[in-house]
Design a protein around this motif. Structure first.
Motif, PDB file in Angstrom:
ATOM      1  N   UNK A  29     -38.600 -10.326  24.113  1.00  0.00           N
ATOM      2  CA  UNK A  29     -37.150 -10.299  24.129  1.00  0.00           C
ATOM      3  C   UNK A  29     -36.428  -9.705  25.454  1.00  0.00           C
ATOM      4  N   UNK A  30     -37.095  -8.771  25.734  1.00  0.00           N
ATOM      5  CA  UNK A  30     -36.664  -8.160  26.979  1.00  0.00           C
ATOM      6  C   UNK A  30     -36.981  -8.818  28.360  1.00  0.00           C
ATOM      7  N   UNK A  31     -38.063  -9.399  28.246  1.00  0.00           N
ATOM      8  CA  UNK A  31     -38.554 -10.149  29.476  1.00  0.00           C
ATOM      9  C   UNK A  31     -37.178 -11.299  29.410  1.00  0.00           C
ATOM     10  N   UNK A  32     -37.272 -11.989  28.317  1.00  0.00           N
ATOM     11  CA  UNK A  32     -36.407 -13.214  28.227  1.00  0.00           C
ATOM     12  C   UNK A  32     -34.882 -13.040  28.626  1.00  0.00           C
ATOM     13  N   UNK A  33     -34.581 -11.710  28.015  1.00  0.00           N
ATOM     14  CA  UNK A  33     -33.103 -11.362  28.334  1.00  0.00           C
ATOM     15  C   UNK A  33     -32.878 -10.941  29.585  1.00  0.00           C
ATOM     16  N   UNK A  34     -33.747 -10.581  30.189  1.00  0.00           N
ATOM     17  CA  UNK A  34     -33.718 -10.300  31.885  1.00  0.00           C
ATOM     18  C   UNK A  34     -33.501 -11.428  32.581  1.00  0.00           C
ATOM     19  N   UNK A  35     -34.191 -12.488  32.303  1.00  0.00           N
ATOM     20  CA  UNK A  35     -34.347 -13.658  33.012  1.00  0.00           C
ATOM     21  C   UNK A  35     -32.772 -14.405  32.928  1.00  0.00           C
ATOM     22  N   UNK A  36     -32.099 -14.733  34.303  1.00  0.00           N
ATOM     23  CA  UNK A  36     -30.762 -15.312  34.108  1.00  0.00           C
ATOM     24  C   UNK A  36     -30.813 -16.692  33.387  1.00  0.00           C
TER      25      UNK A  36
END
Length: 121
Positions: A29-36
């Motif tokens: 979730x954190x990796x995904x949410x960090x991606x524009x």
């Protein structure tokens, strides 16, 4: 067309977190949410193009969802009550995503109980 471009972008988003998703939903979730332009779907357990209702698109919300409470901090009924309260009185998509997380927790408790690993109500 537009839907093909959106699906191509969703594939790019999913590729970013493929390894994380297999090991740790919170990290995925954190990796995904960090991606524009990407957002994490709890229901699908994957990263897609960000959607205002269906996906989590901030690291802060990922942290909040993963910390929705220790599985054993509530009974099945407690998790269901929390979900219902969020559905009825929570405001906006974020409350609905948190309600979904509570329902997931209730299901996890039922599954543990059925497997004989948990004997509390």
């Amino acid at each position: 067309g537009g839907s093909e471009a959106r699906e191509a972008r969703s594939r790019e988003c999913r590729a970013l977190v493929a390894a994380d998703a297999e090991s740790d939903e919170s990290e995925a979730c954190r990796t995904c949410a960090s991606a524009p332009g990407c957002g994490y779907s709890q229901a699908r357990g994957a990263c897609f193009v960000s959607h205002p209702t269906a996906t989590v698109d901030t690291v802060e919300e990922c942290d909040e969802l993963s910390g929705a409470g220790d599985l054993n901090s509530r009974t099945v009924d407690g998790w269901l009550f929390r979900a219902k309260a969020l559905q009825l009185f929570g405001e906006g998509p974020k409350a609905q995503r948190l309600a979904y997380r509570c329902l997931q927790r209730a299901l996890e408790r039922v599954t543990l109980r059925a497997g004989g690993e948990d004997h509390s109500a």
